[in-house]
Motif scaffolding. Sequence first.
Motif, short mmCIF file in Angstrom:
data_model
loop_
_atom_site.label_atom_id
_atom_site.label_comp_id
_atom_site.label_asym_id
_atom_site.label_seq_id
_atom_site.Cartn_x
_atom_site.Cartn_y
_atom_site.Cartn_z
N GLU A 146 -30.41 -4.06 -0.66
CA GLU A 146 -30.75 -5.02 -1.72
C GLU A 146 -31.12 -4.28 -3.01
OE1 GLU A 146 -32.51 -8.68 1.02
OE2 GLU A 146 -33.84 -7.02 0.47
N VAL A 147 -31.85 -3.18 -2.89
CA VAL A 147 -32.19 -2.36 -4.06
C VAL A 147 -30.93 -1.80 -4.70
CG1 VAL A 147 -33.29 -0.20 -4.82
CG2 VAL A 147 -34.54 -1.80 -3.34
N ARG A 148 -30.04 -1.27 -3.90
CA ARG A 148 -28.80 -0.68 -4.41
C ARG A 148 -27.96 -1.72 -5.15
NH1 ARG A 148 -25.65 0.70 -0.18
NH2 ARG A 148 -24.30 1.91 -1.55
N LEU A 149 -27.80 -2.90 -4.58
CA LEU A 149 -26.99 -3.94 -5.21
C LEU A 149 -27.65 -4.45 -6.48
CD1 LEU A 149 -24.41 -5.57 -5.10
CD2 LEU A 149 -25.59 -7.20 -3.60
N ALA A 150 -28.95 -4.68 -6.44
CA ALA A 150 -29.66 -5.13 -7.64
C ALA A 150 -29.55 -4.09 -8.75
CB ALA A 150 -31.13 -5.41 -7.32
N ALA A 151 -29.65 -2.83 -8.40
CA ALA A 151 -29.53 -1.76 -9.39
C ALA A 151 -28.13 -1.71 -9.98
CB ALA A 151 -29.89 -0.41 -8.76
N ALA A 152 -27.11 -1.86 -9.15
CA ALA A 152 -25.73 -1.85 -9.64
C ALA A 152 -25.49 -2.99 -10.62
CB ALA A 152 -24.75 -1.93 -8.47
N ARG A 153 -25.95 -4.16 -10.27
CA ARG A 153 -25.75 -5.32 -11.14
C ARG A 153 -26.54 -5.17 -12.44
NH1 ARG A 153 -25.61 -9.86 -6.35
NH2 ARG A 153 -23.54 -9.29 -5.63
N HIS A 154 -27.75 -4.62 -12.33
CA HIS A 154 -28.54 -4.40 -13.54
C HIS A 154 -27.82 -3.43 -14.48
CE1 HIS A 154 -31.99 -3.99 -16.16
NE2 HIS A 154 -31.80 -2.68 -16.10
N ALA A 155 -27.29 -2.36 -13.91
CA ALA A 155 -26.59 -1.36 -14.72
C ALA A 155 -25.45 -2.01 -15.50
CB ALA A 155 -26.06 -0.24 -13.83
N LEU A 156 -24.68 -2.86 -14.85
CA LEU A 156 -23.57 -3.54 -15.52
C LEU A 156 -24.07 -4.55 -16.55
CD1 LEU A 156 -21.20 -4.07 -12.48
CD2 LEU A 156 -20.83 -2.52 -14.40
N SER A 157 -25.15 -5.23 -16.22
CA SER A 157 -25.65 -6.28 -17.11
C SER A 157 -26.14 -5.75 -18.45
CB SER A 157 -26.76 -7.08 -16.43
OG SER A 157 -27.98 -6.34 -16.41
N ARG A 158 -26.44 -4.46 -18.54
CA ARG A 158 -26.98 -3.88 -19.76
C ARG A 158 -25.93 -3.18 -20.63
NH1 ARG A 158 -31.40 -5.59 -21.54
NH2 ARG A 158 -32.37 -3.61 -22.04
N VAL A 159 -24.71 -3.07 -20.16
CA VAL A 159 -23.67 -2.34 -20.90
C VAL A 159 -23.44 -2.96 -22.27
CG1 VAL A 159 -21.20 -1.78 -20.97
CG2 VAL A 159 -22.51 -1.40 -18.86
N SER A 160 -23.18 -4.24 -22.34
CA SER A 160 -22.88 -4.85 -23.65
C SER A 160 -24.11 -4.83 -24.55
CB SER A 160 -22.35 -6.27 -23.48
OG SER A 160 -23.27 -7.09 -22.80
N HIS A 161 -25.31 -4.99 -23.99
CA HIS A 161 -26.55 -4.92 -24.78
C HIS A 161 -26.65 -3.58 -25.51
CE1 HIS A 161 -30.83 -5.08 -25.76
NE2 HIS A 161 -30.93 -3.88 -25.21
N TYR A 162 -26.48 -2.49 -24.78
CA TYR A 162 -26.61 -1.17 -25.40
C TYR A 162 -25.42 -0.84 -26.29
CZ TYR A 162 -30.85 -0.23 -22.79
OH TYR A 162 -32.13 -0.27 -22.31
N HIS A 163 -24.23 -1.31 -25.93
CA HIS A 163 -23.07 -1.06 -26.78
C HIS A 163 -23.25 -1.77 -28.12
CE1 HIS A 163 -18.86 -1.44 -28.24
NE2 HIS A 163 -18.86 -0.16 -27.88
N GLU A 164 -23.79 -2.98 -28.10
CA GLU A 164 -24.08 -3.70 -29.34
C GLU A 164 -25.06 -2.91 -30.20
OE1 GLU A 164 -23.02 -6.49 -30.89
OE2 GLU A 164 -21.48 -6.80 -29.36
N GLN A 165 -26.04 -2.26 -29.59
CA GLN A 165 -26.97 -1.43 -30.35
C GLN A 165 -26.23 -0.28 -31.03
OE1 GLN A 165 -30.63 -0.19 -28.52
NE2 GLN A 165 -31.10 -2.24 -27.78
N CYS A 166 -25.27 0.31 -30.34
CA CYS A 166 -24.46 1.38 -30.96
C CYS A 166 -23.74 0.84 -32.19
CB CYS A 166 -23.40 1.89 -29.99
SG CYS A 166 -24.00 2.70 -28.53
N LEU A 167 -23.12 -0.32 -32.05
CA LEU A 167 -22.37 -0.91 -33.16
C LEU A 167 -23.31 -1.27 -34.32
CD1 LEU A 167 -19.92 -3.20 -31.20
CD2 LEU A 167 -19.52 -0.88 -32.06
N ASN A 168 -24.48 -1.81 -34.00
CA ASN A 168 -25.45 -2.16 -35.05
C ASN A 168 -25.99 -0.92 -35.76
OD1 ASN A 168 -25.16 -4.87 -34.49
ND2 ASN A 168 -26.92 -4.94 -33.12
#
Length: 173
Positions: A146-168
């Motif tokens: 459960e920890v592994r799956l939650a961590a994997a999904r969290h990692a993916l869920s933050r990609v666009s957030h941080y990429h947007e920060q790069c663009l900004n």
Amino acid sequence: MANQKDSMIQALIDYMEQHEQVMTTAESCTAGLILSELASVPGSGHLIDSGLVVYSPEAKQRYLHIDEEIFEKYSMTSEVLSCEMAKGALNNTQATIAVANTGIAGPAPSDDGTPIGTVCFAWAFRTEAGDHLFCETRQFDGDRNEVRLAAARHALSRVSHYHEQCLNNAADA
């Protein structure tokens, strides 16, 4: 729950396609689940460069070229190590996004006392304005998988957030 996961991953795929991004991963505690979750959507293969499962310090050194000094100075579950992993993955592939993690999924805490469920993440991005690096640490509940799956999904869920920060940041420069 499956629909929520599917919609999050589909939104990421749409985002990556829109911004012409390609991902690589350097995974420790998730053991390939980050890339597996992305690849679970048919037709997502063109967004994937590669994925490394690097559990041991030796594998991290061999494939990601992490300096031995990092292992001497920092915990195996540290943001410093996850950042080095992301940079190593980005520098050794053709990807524009590298996602990395290291942590303790269980069943027991680490030798240094890091509690079960602690995962350190890093996201590295290659843009026209240069490379960008972000990191964070999260705590997840549940058994090992459960920890592994939650961590994997969290990692993916933050990609666009941080990429947007790069663009900004590039737009502000």
